[in-house]
Design a protein around this motif. Structure first.
Motif, PDB file in Angstrom:
ATOM      1  N   GLY A   7       0.541  10.466  14.174  1.00 51.53           N
ATOM      2  CA  GLY A   7      -0.460  10.073  13.062  1.00 51.53           C
ATOM      3  C   GLY A   7      -0.651  11.106  12.056  1.00 51.53           C
ATOM      4  O   GLY A   7      -1.975  10.975  11.335  1.00 51.53           O
ATOM      5  N   TYR A   8       0.019  12.265  12.083  1.00 55.26           N
ATOM      6  CA  TYR A   8      -0.065  13.189  11.206  1.00 55.26           C
ATOM      7  C   TYR A   8      -0.062  13.144   9.683  1.00 55.26           C
ATOM      8  O   TYR A   8      -0.740  13.238   8.829  1.00 55.26           O
ATOM      9  N   VAL A   9       0.989  12.076   9.532  1.00 56.62           N
ATOM     10  CA  VAL A   9       1.441  11.839   8.280  1.00 56.62           C
ATOM     11  C   VAL A   9       1.869  10.163   8.197  1.00 56.62           C
ATOM     12  O   VAL A   9       2.001   9.600   9.121  1.00 56.62           O
ATOM     13  N   SER A  10       1.988   9.294   7.023  1.00 58.17           N
ATOM     14  CA  SER A  10       2.281   8.195   7.067  1.00 58.17           C
ATOM     15  C   SER A  10       3.895   7.727   7.248  1.00 58.17           C
ATOM     16  O   SER A  10       4.420   8.670   6.944  1.00 58.17           O
ATOM     17  N   ASN A  11       3.936   6.723   7.655  1.00 59.89           N
ATOM     18  CA  ASN A  11       5.379   6.198   7.971  1.00 59.89           C
ATOM     19  C   ASN A  11       6.384   6.194   7.039  1.00 59.89           C
ATOM     20  O   ASN A  11       7.655   6.650   7.152  1.00 59.89           O
ATOM     21  N   ASP A  12       6.034   6.316   5.700  1.00 62.38           N
ATOM     22  CA  ASP A  12       7.129   6.482   4.468  1.00 62.38           C
ATOM     23  C   ASP A  12       7.554   7.691   4.673  1.00 62.38           C
ATOM     24  O   ASP A  12       8.345   8.232   3.605  1.00 62.38           O
ATOM     25  N   MET A  13       7.143   8.843   5.255  1.00 65.18           N
ATOM     26  CA  MET A  13       7.664  10.169   5.183  1.00 65.18           C
ATOM     27  C   MET A  13       8.676  10.714   6.275  1.00 65.18           C
ATOM     28  O   MET A  13       9.339  11.472   6.380  1.00 65.18           O
ATOM     29  N   GLN A  14       8.845   9.394   7.034  1.00 68.98           N
ATOM     30  CA  GLN A  14       9.685   9.692   8.352  1.00 68.98           C
ATOM     31  C   GLN A  14      11.199   9.939   7.797  1.00 68.98           C
ATOM     32  O   GLN A  14      11.614   8.935   7.155  1.00 68.98           O
ATOM     33  N   LYS A  39       0.863  -1.098  -0.005  1.00 70.17           N
ATOM     34  CA  LYS A  39       0.173  -0.163   0.135  1.00 70.17           C
ATOM     35  C   LYS A  39       0.707   1.218   0.043  1.00 70.17           C
ATOM     36  O   LYS A  39       1.720   1.677   1.125  1.00 70.17           O
ATOM     37  N   SER A  40       0.931   1.954  -1.125  1.00 63.81           N
ATOM     38  CA  SER A  40       1.827   3.104  -1.322  1.00 63.81           C
ATOM     39  C   SER A  40       0.627   4.320  -1.151  1.00 63.81           C
ATOM     40  O   SER A  40      -0.226   4.184  -1.773  1.00 63.81           O
ATOM     41  N   ALA A  41       1.085   5.480  -0.455  1.00 59.46           N
ATOM     42  CA  ALA A  41       0.573   6.592  -0.384  1.00 59.46           C
ATOM     43  C   ALA A  41       0.668   7.289  -1.924  1.00 59.46           C
ATOM     44  O   ALA A  41       1.726   7.421  -2.195  1.00 59.46           O
ATOM     45  N   GLU A  42      -0.659   7.791  -2.447  1.00 55.97           N
ATOM     46  CA  GLU A  42      -0.518   8.028  -3.834  1.00 55.97           C
ATOM     47  C   GLU A  42       0.114   9.583  -3.639  1.00 55.97           C
ATOM     48  O   GLU A  42      -0.407  10.095  -2.843  1.00 55.97           O
TER      49      GLU A  42
END
Lengths: 316, 250
Positions: free
Chosen positions: A238-245, A186-189
């Motif tokens: 929980g503000y943004v998804s993990n792939d942004m860390q 599942k990728s954040a579009e």
């Protein structure tokens, strides 16, 4: 004489931008031969992209249905078998793909792994960061064994395009396990640039206060053609998804320009950005550690400052 | 009932900033606060939650190191592990050597699931779980942010660079934890008292009859390159001006 095998990360269509960086690391070892292994199903297109990296000698395509999705336990035996055909070094990227896969290759070969290679000091001698980048360790890999390592992407420039390597089909008789099934990704579009290769990154921290407020940063990023990142605190909240860390346990990045907005600057975050060209910090706390490494600091309320920057860049 | 093995590594506490010794011979950690590696605490917490949901029975906490590591095992017992095992070995234990030792422990204990932190925050290697799974000939699910057990399989959601990936692995398997898997519980005083009575065994690594695998040689340590001190500007126009000067925001 060194022969380096680089493991290609890709998504079935596109070669990961990190492969050209790992190739630079391979060149620094002084490789007489620099081959790229592409494991996939119908991966000819990806192999062609790898063939264009300057300095690559050969691209080896391991095309089989079991390689349709990247499963470390399936890929590792094939790579270990390939490594045994005369390579002195096997390198992968220090991404979640490489971190998952390369230790498995090393264990099959019975050798230690050098993680996060930041510089090459000799054929078997490397520097790597430890303690969240608070120390740099020089290690030497044992003689007479294959060297397995991951390259810290932010430390290496991408090798240029313009190569014309041959693409060959390769086969191994490695036995592949069936105990692992790949189910989904599942990728954040996102239409924005990729965080790991973007030249400008706008990151937000806990001070943003909500996922809605992150829209401030998305707007600015879109105006700047930037990728958006986040501190661990913002991801945990929980503000943004993990792939942004961004940080020690997230992504290590080296953009030309980095905005740290409402990020206090825990050492674990600073580890992820210290190779950035210019770091801009915006924080209401003048004592925040982020100002210790920022090139340009601005103390104040991000909710007033960010719209002002937005207006200024829109007016330009 | 599933048996779970959790590894706990003793590391310099997350909040302590270490320094390189002036002679470059190592990192000065004498006298610093030591803790359980945070990712390993998450691993133990996940095991405890499995047991509380009735999905697991015994939980064994294992570490490799000197006698001082008993402290971290007691922390694990206070959190809720049933038993602890210290495999005694002095000096650096690299991931490949650690994986070899843990494999011997697995042969004796026969766990159904091994849960480990994805990396230790001292050497930042991120290797041991993957190496153990390989030597064991079993699947791995690294960087887990969600684990669902179902019969003899585990469905694991993994934090990967591109987003969230899901794998299904047949047990026994090795799972390594990422930050968002759970939030470890706080230890209460009575739990510390209770932990004193729980079994903590020790075993000398030498008695396992293992040959040391090839290892990296640590040559020298140095502090990281420092960035030059920057400037603090007063307002947005000054910031924009500086960025333009440096060729940004053309």
């Amino acid at each position: 004489m060194s022969a380096v095998l680089v493991v290609a990360e890709h998504d079935g269509q596109t070669l990961h931008t990190g492969v050209a960086r790992v190739a630079s690391c391979g060149k620094a070892i002084g490789a007489d031969r620099l081959d790229v292994a592409v494991l996939g199903e119908d991966c000819g297109g990806v192999a062609q992209q790898a063939a264009q990296i300057e300095g690559v000698s050969r691209v080896l395509c391991l095309d089989r249905s079991e390689n349709a999705n990247p499963v470390a336990a399936v890929q590792a035996p094939q790579l270990a078998a390939l490594a045994g055909t005369g390579y002195s070094h096997v390198l992968g990227p220090s991404t979640t793909f490489g971190k998952d896969l390369m230790p498995r290759v090393a264990a099959l070969l019975g050798v230690p792994q050098v993680s996060d290679i930041m510089s090459v000091e000799g054929e078997r001698r490397f520097k790597r960061p430890i303690y969240a980048g608070n120390a740099v360790l020089t290690v030497e890999a044992p003689a007479e064994h294959i060297v397995v390592g991951t390259a810290r992407l932010a430390s290496w420039p991408a090798a240029a395009e313009g190569g014309e390597a041959d693409v060959e089909q390769a086969q191994t008789d490695a036995e592949l396990p069936d105990h692992t099934s790949w189910l989904e990704l599942k990728s954040a579009e996102s239409e924005r640039p990729d965080l790991q290769s973007a030249s400008v990154v706008v990151s937000g921290g806990r001070a943003l206060g909500s996922s809605e407020n992150f829209s401030l940063l998305y707007d600015l990023a879109d105006r700047l053609g930037a990728a958006v990142g986040a501190s661990r605190a913002a991801v945990d909240a929980g503000y943004v998804s993990n792939d942004m860390q961004v940080g020690q346990t997230g992504k290590i990045i080296a953009p030309e320009l980095y905005f740290a907005i409402g990020i206090s600057g825990a050492i674990q975050h600073l580890t992820g950005i210290k190779d950035a060209g210019v770091i801009v910090a915006i924080n209401k706390d003048p004592e925040a550690p982020i100002f210790e490494i920022a090139d340009i600091g601005l103390v104040g309320d991000l909710f007033a400052i960010v719209p002002e920057i937005q207006a200024a860049v829109e007016g330009s | 009932m599933r048996k779970i093995l959790v590894t706990l590594k003793r590391v310099v506490d997350y909040n302590v900033r270490v320094r390189v010794k002036p002679d470059g011979s190592g990192v000065a950690i004498e006298g610093l606060k030591m803790s359980v590696n945070p990712f390993d605490e998450i691993a133990l917490e996940e095991a405890l939650r499995m047991r509380e949901r009735g999905e697991a029975g015994e939980i064994l906490a294992v570490t490799i190191g000197g006698d001082e590591c008993q402290q971290q095992l007691r922390t694990g017992l206070a959190m809720g592990a049933d038993r602890a095992l210290l495999v005694k070995r002095e000096g650096e234990v690299e991931p490949l050597a650690a994986a070899g030792i843990l494999l011997e422990v697995i042969r004796r204990e026969e766990p159904d699931i091994v849960i480990m932190g994805k990396q230790a925050i001292d050497d930042d290697c991120n290797q041991t779980g993957q190496m153990l799974a390989t030597l064991w000939g079993r699947p791995q699910a690294t960087f887990a942010s969600e684990v669902k057990l179902n019969g003899d399989t585990a469905r694991v959601t993994r934090e990967v660079d591109a987003g969230l990936e899901t794998l299904e692995v047949r047990l026994p398997a090795v799972i390594t934890t990422d930050l968002r898997l759970n939030e470890p519980r706080y230890i209460k005083l009575p739990d510390i008292m209770k932990a004193r009575r729980k079994p903590l065994e020790t075993l000398a690594a030498d008695e396992l009859g293992l040959t040391a695998p090839p290892a990296l040689k640590a040559l020298s340590y140095e502090p990281p390159a420092q960035r030059e001190k920057g400037v603090v500007v007063d307002d947005v126009p000054a910031l924009i001006g500086m960025l333009r000067e440096r060729g940004f925001l053309s």
